[in-house]
Structure formats: structure tokens, C-alpha cells
Design a protein around this motif. Structure first.
Motif, PDB file in Angstrom:
ATOM      1  N   ARG A   1      12.018  49.151  -0.724  1.00 17.13           N
ATOM      2  CA  ARG A   1      13.221  49.609  -1.433  1.00 17.13           C
ATOM      3  C   ARG A   1      14.270  48.494  -1.494  1.00 17.13           C
ATOM      4  NH1 ARG A   1      15.061  53.010   1.900  1.00 17.13           N
ATOM      5  NH2 ARG A   1      17.157  52.213   2.285  1.00 17.13           N
ATOM      6  N   ASP A   2      14.351  47.685  -0.448  1.00 21.09           N
ATOM      7  CA  ASP A   2      15.292  46.568  -0.431  1.00 21.09           C
ATOM      8  C   ASP A   2      14.973  45.579  -1.547  1.00 21.09           C
ATOM      9  OD1 ASP A   2      17.508  45.247   1.147  1.00 21.09           O
ATOM     10  OD2 ASP A   2      16.011  43.646   1.232  1.00 21.09           O
ATOM     11  N   VAL A   3      13.674  45.347  -1.805  1.00 20.94           N
ATOM     12  CA  VAL A   3      13.276  44.470  -2.906  1.00 20.94           C
ATOM     13  C   VAL A   3      13.709  45.063  -4.243  1.00 20.94           C
ATOM     14  CG1 VAL A   3      11.309  43.501  -4.158  1.00 20.94           C
ATOM     15  CG2 VAL A   3      11.333  43.451  -1.663  1.00 20.94           C
ATOM     16  N   LEU A   4      13.526  46.378  -4.400  1.00 22.84           N
ATOM     17  CA  LEU A   4      13.916  47.023  -5.659  1.00 22.84           C
ATOM     18  C   LEU A   4      15.426  46.940  -5.864  1.00 22.84           C
ATOM     19  CD1 LEU A   4      11.648  50.227  -5.619  1.00 22.84           C
ATOM     20  CD2 LEU A   4      11.137  47.904  -6.433  1.00 22.84           C
ATOM     21  N   GLU A   5      16.189  47.036  -4.777  1.00 23.99           N
ATOM     22  CA  GLU A   5      17.644  46.873  -4.880  1.00 23.99           C
ATOM     23  C   GLU A   5      17.975  45.462  -5.362  1.00 23.99           C
ATOM     24  OE1 GLU A   5      19.992  49.047  -4.477  1.00 23.99           O
ATOM     25  OE2 GLU A   5      19.204  50.682  -3.249  1.00 23.99           O
TER      26      GLU A   5
ATOM     27  N   ALA B   1      11.411  54.621  -9.691  1.00 27.46           N
ATOM     28  CA  ALA B   1      12.538  54.198 -10.521  1.00 27.46           C
ATOM     29  C   ALA B   1      12.117  54.433 -11.958  1.00 27.46           C
ATOM     30  CB  ALA B   1      12.890  52.730 -10.288  1.00 27.46           C
ATOM     31  N   GLY B   2      12.849  55.290 -12.674  1.00 31.97           N
ATOM     32  CA  GLY B   2      12.418  55.660 -14.008  1.00 31.97           C
ATOM     33  C   GLY B   2      11.074  56.373 -13.935  1.00 31.97           C
TER      34      GLY B   2
ATOM     35  N   ARG C   1       7.684  33.000   0.489  1.00 25.99           N
ATOM     36  CA  ARG C   1       7.442  32.733  -0.930  1.00 25.99           C
ATOM     37  C   ARG C   1       6.834  33.941  -1.633  1.00 25.99           C
ATOM     38  NH1 ARG C   1       4.573  26.732  -0.689  1.00 25.99           N
ATOM     39  NH2 ARG C   1       6.333  25.592   0.235  1.00 25.99           N
ATOM     40  N   ASN C   2       6.053  34.700  -0.881  1.00 25.80           N
ATOM     41  CA  ASN C   2       5.407  35.874  -1.487  1.00 25.80           C
ATOM     42  C   ASN C   2       6.420  36.865  -2.032  1.00 25.80           C
ATOM     43  OD1 ASN C   2       2.966  34.797  -0.759  1.00 25.80           O
ATOM     44  ND2 ASN C   2       2.640  36.147   0.995  1.00 25.80           N
ATOM     45  N   ARG C   3       7.605  36.882  -1.435  1.00 22.65           N
ATOM     46  CA  ARG C   3       8.628  37.838  -1.879  1.00 22.65           C
ATOM     47  C   ARG C   3       9.059  37.536  -3.317  1.00 22.65           C
ATOM     48  NH1 ARG C   3      12.024  41.275   1.035  1.00 22.65           N
ATOM     49  NH2 ARG C   3      13.994  41.825   0.023  1.00 22.65           N
ATOM     50  N   ASP C   4       9.241  36.258  -3.648  1.00 20.52           N
ATOM     51  CA  ASP C   4       9.620  35.899  -5.019  1.00 20.52           C
ATOM     52  C   ASP C   4       8.500  36.232  -5.999  1.00 20.52           C
ATOM     53  OD1 ASP C   4      12.117  34.959  -4.273  1.00 20.52           O
ATOM     54  OD2 ASP C   4      11.370  32.930  -3.872  1.00 20.52           O
ATOM     55  N   VAL C   5       7.253  35.986  -5.591  1.00 22.87           N
ATOM     56  CA  VAL C   5       6.112  36.342  -6.436  1.00 22.87           C
ATOM     57  C   VAL C   5       6.084  37.847  -6.650  1.00 22.87           C
ATOM     58  CG1 VAL C   5       3.595  36.338  -6.613  1.00 22.87           C
ATOM     59  CG2 VAL C   5       4.790  34.337  -5.684  1.00 22.87           C
ATOM     60  N   LEU C   6       6.325  38.594  -5.569  1.00 19.54           N
ATOM     61  CA  LEU C   6       6.340  40.060  -5.663  1.00 19.54           C
ATOM     62  C   LEU C   6       7.403  40.533  -6.639  1.00 19.54           C
ATOM     63  CD1 LEU C   6       5.540  42.920  -4.631  1.00 19.54           C
ATOM     64  CD2 LEU C   6       7.302  42.612  -2.863  1.00 19.54           C
ATOM     65  N   LYS C   7       8.595  39.957  -6.562  1.00 20.18           N
ATOM     66  CA  LYS C   7       9.684  40.393  -7.434  1.00 20.18           C
ATOM     67  C   LYS C   7       9.335  40.158  -8.903  1.00 20.18           C
ATOM     68  CE  LYS C   7      13.847  39.226  -5.907  1.00 20.18           C
ATOM     69  NZ  LYS C   7      14.912  38.420  -5.218  1.00 20.18           N
TER      70      LYS C   7
END
Length: 336
Positions: A210-214, A240-241, A298-304
Motif C-alpha cells: 500500500r505504501d508503494v501505491l501511495e 484502486a479503481g 532497485r526492485n522497488r523502482d522496477v515494481l513502481k
């Protein structure tokens, strides 16, 4: 083993201090022999446990709890377990920092210092904030969640507040704790954690997703979105939607015998997940899946980037309005 030592270990969660061992009749040579032969392990200087027990503790949270208990056993001044150390005793779901410490709080002096890997928070607390857990005095859920938020900031604080609310703590209780901290350091971080929290998060991974979606700027994020067609009922971690987001924790694929949650084979679990996802697509809902490793570095940026593409694909195909699904929705309280 000396039965007195066994009794001490049984009463102290598997631990015995050097002084306790000597008082029970062992001499230093006997202690050194246990260590040399490998029957005992040094958990912390002057604090020991049976090696078989130490080897059985595998989860990072359980290992840190063992280290915390050993550190606290060596403290000779009055203290209360607090912050991450209290959270582990309270069985809260928290995100441990890369270099976790043992945290204790002492009063009435004010200030903070580190000594031998233990962080001593010299701060006041109310008697009503102290609870007994596992034979220890610890600061309670609300105070612990706020302390973690002030100590570590986001996302640690959001995860801790999510956990406290999931365990029954109300937002009013959290604000009541903050009312006694009007001029304390990092108070704003605790306020942010409360504002971003949601009691519907059922795990650390769901809070972090959820923090990533925020961060992506998505609005109207809903936790534990549940629908039924009268035959099948399914609940999804986040929505979301018209797009669903599922966190796939590793424990659900690990057999119960190995400390996981799986009661069936991995093949059966994956087949059920595929059928469940196909069923959700029948309601014109898109879905993204998130793993633990996706959430860091780095995986977090790829995930986003991936989540953005998948979410926008769903929006182009089905829009964002879910009013047509209202007759299929199941509404349940979010707080256990």
C-alpha cells in the motif's frame, strides 16, 4: 544437564546468564566445557542457550526477539522493553531495520544513549501504558506503535500503526499517546504514520505494498476488497479503481511443518491462485501481484513502473468506476 540449569532456562525462554549458572552450582570450567563441546551457544556475552534451541530459531523476527531477551537479561538497571523490542514481544507485525537494536525505556531521566548494542530511551511513560507479556514489562500497543514511528519514520511507522490498529487499537488511543508528546522529537513522523495507516492491512507485506501505491499517487485505495457471485467468494489485499493488488508472501507456499502456512502442495496453491485470478477478471478487474523482493532497493523502482503500466491498462480497458459491482460486494469490519 544440571536440572537447576534446565529449570532456569525453562523459566527464562531458553536463556541462562553466567551469574545464574554459577549460582546454580556450575563453575566456569563447566560453562566453558558446554561452550567448547557445542551444547551451549553464546547468545550475548554472559548469556547462553542450548545450541539446538538457537538453531531452531530461524525467522528474523524470532532471532531478533532472542537477541533482545539476551540483551535485556544482562541489563542491571530498571527498564521497560519498548519500540521494536516491545513490538516483538507483543507479536506485532513490524518491519525490522537493516541493523536492528534492542530498545528499552527508562524514567524519569530524559535523553537517549546507546550502550553495548542496546538503545536506552530515557523518557517518561504512564503506568497505564505498561503491560505484562511473556513475563516481561513492555510498553503497550499504542505507545509502541507511536515510538516506532518516531524512531524510524516511514514505512516502519506505518507498518507498526497498521499492526496496532489491526490488533484493536483505535485512532483515538494513538492520538492520546501523542497528546503526551507535544514537544517530543519526530512527533510529525508519528502523525504521518497515523494518517497513512489502515487497519485492513493483514501483514507487513500488505502495508508495504500500500505504501508503494501511495507513492504512485493512487487515490481511493481500499484494503480487503471482497466480492462474491453466490458460489465463490474471494477477498483481495488492495484495490484502486478496477485494479487489484495482491501481495504474495512466501509463508503461504511453505508447509506448516517448516514454519509456513501451506496446508496443501505448492502446485495446488498456484492452481487455486490462477483460478481465483481468472474469476476476478470475469468482473472486469485487473490484477497485479507483488512479492517481498519487489519492495526494496532497485526492485522497488522496477515494481513502481510495472504497477503503473498494469493499472493504466486496466483503466483503459474497464475505467475506474466500480458501482456495477456493488451487488457483488461483501462488507466486513476491518478491525479484528
Amino acid at each position: 544437564m544440571n536440572p537447576r540449569i534446565q529449570a532456569i532456562m525453562a523459566a527464562n525462554h531458553g536463556l541462562v546468564t553466567r551469574n545464574q549458572a554459577l549460582a546454580a552450582g556450575l563453575d566456569l570450567n563447566a560453562i566453558h566445557r558446554h561452550l567448547k563441546e557445542g551444547t551451549w551457544t553464546v547468545v550475548r556475552r554472559g548469556v547462553y542457550a542450548e545450541s539446538t534451541y538457537v538453531e531452531s530459531v530461524r525467522l528474523p523476527s524470532d532471532r531478533q526477539r532472542l537477541l533482545d531477551r539476551a540483551a535485556c537479561a544482562a541489563i542491571t538497571v530498571p527498564f521497560i522493553r519498548s519500540h521494536d523490542t516491545a513490538a516483538l514481544e507483543l507479536d506485532m507485525g513490524i518491519l525490522l531495520p537493516r541493523k536492528p537494536q534492542t530498545h528499552v525505556t527508562r524514567q524519569p531521566v530524559v535523553g537517549t544513549h546507546n550502550k553495548w548494542g542496546v538503545k536506552h530511551h530515557l523518557a517518561p511513560y504512564l503506568d497505564a501504558q505498561v503491560v505484562q507479556v511473556n513475563g516481561f514489562e513492555v510498553l503497550g500497543l499504542a505507545r509502541t506503535a507511536i515510538d516506532i514511528a518516531r524512531e524510524h519514520g516511514r514505512p516502519y511507522g506505518v507498518v507498526a500503526v497498521d499492526s496496532a490498529r489491526r490488533m484493536g487499537v483505535s485512532v483515538d488511543e494513538l492520538w492520546e499517546v501523542l497528546d503526551h508528546m507535544k514537544h517530543w522529537p519526530n512527533r510529525r513522523l508519528a502523525i504521518e504514520a497515523i494518517d497513512l495507516s489502515d487497519p485492513g492491512a493483514e501483514s507487513v507485506g500488505e502495508s508495504l505494498t500500500r505504501d508503494v501505491l501511495e507513492e504512485l499517487g493512487l487515490t481511493g485505495i481500499e484494503t480487503q476488497f471482497e466480492i462474491t457471485d453466490g458460489v465463490r467468494t474471494a477477498r483481495f489485499d488492495l484495490r484502486a479503481g478496477r485494479h487489484l493488488f495482491e501481495f504474495d508472501g512466501r509463508s503461504k507456499y511453505v508447509p506448516v511443518a517448516d514454519g509456513g502456512l501451506a496446508l496443501r502442495s505448492v502446485d495446488d496453491i498456484l492452481a487455486e491462485e490462477k483460478a481465483r485470478q481468472d474469476w476476478a477478471h470475469g468482473f472486469h478487474l485487473g490484477m497485479s501481484r507483488v512479492g517481498w523482493a519487489d519492495l526494496f532497493g532497485r526492485n522497488r523502482d522496477v515494481l513502481k513502473g510495472r504497477l503503473t503500466r498494469e493499472y493504466l491498462t486496466t483503466c483503459r480497458a474497464f475505467g475506474t468506476d466500480i458501482s456495477d459491482l456493488e451487488r457483488f460486494r461483501v462488507h466486513r469490519p476491518k478491525v479484528a
